[in-house]
Design a protein around this motif. Structure first.
Motif, short mmCIF file in Angstrom:
data_model
loop_
_atom_site.label_atom_id
_atom_site.label_comp_id
_atom_site.label_asym_id
_atom_site.label_seq_id
_atom_site.Cartn_x
_atom_site.Cartn_y
_atom_site.Cartn_z
N GLN A 26 -2.59 31.26 -50.48
CA GLN A 26 -1.18 30.89 -50.51
C GLN A 26 -1.00 29.39 -50.21
O GLN A 26 -0.20 28.71 -50.86
N GLN A 27 -1.75 28.86 -49.26
CA GLN A 27 -1.66 27.45 -48.90
C GLN A 27 -2.07 26.56 -50.07
O GLN A 27 -1.39 25.59 -50.42
N PHE B 72 -5.95 22.61 -52.46
CA PHE B 72 -6.22 23.86 -53.16
C PHE B 72 -7.72 24.06 -53.31
O PHE B 72 -8.23 25.18 -53.17
N GLN B 73 -8.44 22.98 -53.59
CA GLN B 73 -9.89 23.09 -53.73
C GLN B 73 -10.52 23.52 -52.41
O GLN B 73 -11.43 24.37 -52.38
N THR B 74 -10.03 22.95 -51.30
CA THR B 74 -10.54 23.34 -49.98
C THR B 74 -10.26 24.82 -49.72
O THR B 74 -11.13 25.57 -49.22
N LEU C 35 -0.66 23.14 -54.87
CA LEU C 35 -0.83 22.89 -56.29
C LEU C 35 0.51 22.94 -57.02
O LEU C 35 0.81 22.11 -57.88
N GLU C 36 1.34 23.90 -56.66
CA GLU C 36 2.64 24.05 -57.32
C GLU C 36 3.52 22.84 -57.05
O GLU C 36 4.19 22.32 -57.95
N GLU C 37 3.53 22.35 -55.80
CA GLU C 37 4.32 21.16 -55.48
C GLU C 37 3.83 19.95 -56.28
O GLU C 37 4.64 19.15 -56.77
N ALA C 38 2.53 19.81 -56.40
CA ALA C 38 1.98 18.68 -57.17
C ALA C 38 2.34 18.79 -58.64
O ALA C 38 2.69 17.80 -59.29
#
Length: 599
Positions: free
Chosen positions: A352-353, A279-281, A358-361
């Motif tokens: 979106q990626q 997400f940061q990337t 992030l949501e999965e984590a």
């Protein structure tokens, strides 16, 4: 006169008749001893050493006749009648009538008691000999040490209860302090009573402020501790410990669940770290793309403004060549809009990626299951508070991150549709301008400048005005994305630290579970151990099964019913001068004989 000589003759016969004639030996029947009691009297020196030791034997005779008793006596005294008592080695024989027969045996050679007694006297902190402390004044201290005499039969030390009584004259002793004694009033004296339990020695201490010190005899009595102790009802007490061990077992199970939760938390934090990195990337790429988009949009806006200015300022000078430049400008504008739409699509894809990662984590993090009460119990039952602090802090941080994500989740989900809608709008705009450019090129030969110039100018002016608002929104959005990307660096760093510390959490949870299991194993047998301790303690003081034995000789054990000890120390008193007594001349034997006939 004749009568006197008759009596005198009879007396002479009695006096001068050989003893063998009077005590003509006749064989006696064997008597029977039903039981025997022994009272051991000991007179001690002031320091506790034995001065005199003798035993008074009480024989209960049920059949008259010759009886035997045993003892290692130096001298024997008949206390019942004038009959003779014979001693051969350790056997004592006598002709006893029915009833209780008493005789005394003295032990003069190496007398000993089952207890070694040492008595010390102190005045103002200095130890003095007993005779030197009499009559002195100051702070008086008495120390009595009682220990086992290993050379004697240990049965007396193990089964006898000692009562030590110290009398203190209230006129001579004040401020009496004896923490282990019971103090009672006995006339003008204070009677200090100490108790020494079986199988135990004692260090008895007392102190007082004294004047003209004098002490009466210290009395020590010893009796068998034969009273029985009823077993108390320990079911309720052990039941409480059963509840305690059960609660510890449940707590151990709860800690096991906590450890499993910590492992799940560690796995979730690791996955969260990976997703957060993606997400940061994405945010970084989005921020970079946003900057390029703003630059392109600025150029596009400048081009629109130039076209609008050119149209508004060239109504009189517009020629066909101007139309060619216009279509070229429109083509450039279309290309810029399409580039902008592509950038918006790229931005949306990155967003979106990153959001999905992030949501999965976040979904890997378990929901909050520990209450403050449960955490408080953990603090009460563990000594490793440092590890538990790390566990609780990391658990709290993870739940805070999860709660924050849930709160802003709606905002994250609305970004991608907005970017898609924006891209579609820009694409539609580019398509419209492209159609306009193609139309202008197609009608260049028949273009009526006067008729279409006004409409073109008006359309371009509206487009430039609307695009200005769009550009401002785009710049604001990309600025927000850049700010989010910068601030998310701190969030990502915290997630990485939590993920790194999760390994320590797992180790700490495992240690905590191992400790709780060990505590449970150690406490599981507490009820049985406590019952065993109670049984052992009662057995230590319950001497009801003690079989009396003789103090003087083992051959008496079958007859002995009771053996007790009466021990006295010599008193410490001032010597009173004895009155002078006139010595009378001792009469000779003839004078004593004549005195028999004086009336």
């Amino acid at each position: 006169m004749r009568k006197r000589w008759t009596i005198a003759t009879a007396v002479c016969v009695l006096v001068f008749t050989p003893h063998s004639y009077v005590s003509a030996n006749t064989e006696a029947d064997t008597g029977t001893i039903e039981s025997k009691d022994e009272v051991v009297y000991a007179n001690l020196f002031a320091n506790g050493g034995i001065q005199e030791l003798y035993i008074v034997n009480a024989l209960t005779v049920t059949e008259e006749g010759l009886i035997s008793d045993y003892g290692q006596y130096d001298t024997i005294t008949n206390l019942t009648d004038l009959s003779a008592i014979e001693q051969k080695d350790e056997e004592i024989t006598l002709n006893a009538p029915v009833g209780t027969f008493h005789y005394q045996g003295n032990i003069q050679k190496d007398p000993q008691l089952p207890w070694d007694i040492e008595i010390r006297y102190l005045l103002d902190g200095d130890q003095l000999d007993a005779e030197d402390i009499v009559g002195e004044s100051g702070t008086f201290e008495l120390e009595i040490d009682i220990t086992q005499n290993d050379t004697m039969d240990e049965a007396f030390f193990d089964h006898y209860l000692l009562q030590v009584s110290v009398p203190l004259n209230s006129d001579l002793f004040t401020a009496i302090d004896a923490p282990d004694a019971t103090i009672a009033n006995a006339g003008k004296n204070k009677q200090l009573a100490f108790t020494v339990m079986p199988e135990e020695g004692a260090e008895l201490r007392l102190s007082a402020e004294a004047s003209a010190i004098e002490l009466e005899s210290i009395e020590i009595s010893a009796l068998p501790s034969s009273f029985a102790i009823d077993m108390p009802d320990t079911e309720e007490l052990t039941g409480e410990f059963d509840s305690l061990t059960g609660a510890i077992g449940e707590l151990a199970n709860g800690v096991g669940g906590l450890k499993n939760g910590i492992q799940e938390l560690s796995s979730g934090l690791t996955e969260l770290g990976k997703g957060s990195a993606q997400f940061q990337t994405g945010l970084t790429d989005l921020s970079s793309s946003g900057s390029d988009l703003v630059t392109a949009s600025s150029q596009l806006q400048a081009g629109l403004n130039e076209v609008n200015t050119a149209l508004n300022g060239a109504e009189d000078d517009l020629s066909f060549d101007m139309g060619t430049e216009l279509t070229s400008g429109l083509d450039e504008l279309v290309a810029g809009l399409r580039e902008l739409a592509g950038g918006l699509d790229t931005l949306g894809a990155h967003h979106q990626q990153g959001y999905q990662a992030l949501e999965e984590a976040m979904n890997q993090l378990p929901a909050a299951t520990l209450s403050e009460e449960a955490i408080g119990k953990l603090y009460e039952t563990t000594e490793d508070r440092e590890t538990l602090d790390v566990l609780v802090d990391s658990y709290t941080a993870a739940q805070t991150v999860k709660g924050t994500f849930d709160a802003v989740k709606e905002a994250f989900t609305s970004v991608q549709p907005a970017l898609q809608e924006m891209s579609t709008s820009v694409t539609d705009m580019a398509d419209g301008l492209h159609t306009m450019s193609q139309s202008l090129s197609a009608v260049a030969d028949s273009f009526d400048a006067d008729a279409g110039l006004g409409e073109l100018t008006n359309g371009i002016s509206q487009l430039a005005s609307q695009y200005s608002q769009f550009h401002e929104g785009l710049a604001s959005y990309t600025g927000g994305v850049s700010k989010v990307a910068n601030e998310y660096n701190q969030i990502h760093q915290g997630i990485q630290e939590s993920a790194t510390g999760s390994a320590q959490l797992v180790d700490g949870g495992a240690s905590l579970q191992a400790g709780m299991n060990e505590l449970h194993d150690a406490t599981a047998e507490i009820p049985e151990q406590m019952q065993q301790e109670i049984d052992d303690m009662i057995a230590q003081y319950d001497k009801s099964d003690f079989e009396p034995r003789s103090f003087v000789h083992e051959n008496n054990d079958d007859q002995v019913e009771n053996v007790q000890f009466v021990i006295h120390t010599e008193p410490l008193t001032k010597e009173e001068p004895s009155p002078e007594v006139e010595e009378e001349e001792e009469p000779n034997i003839w004078q004593r004989f004549l005195n028999l006939f004086r009336f």
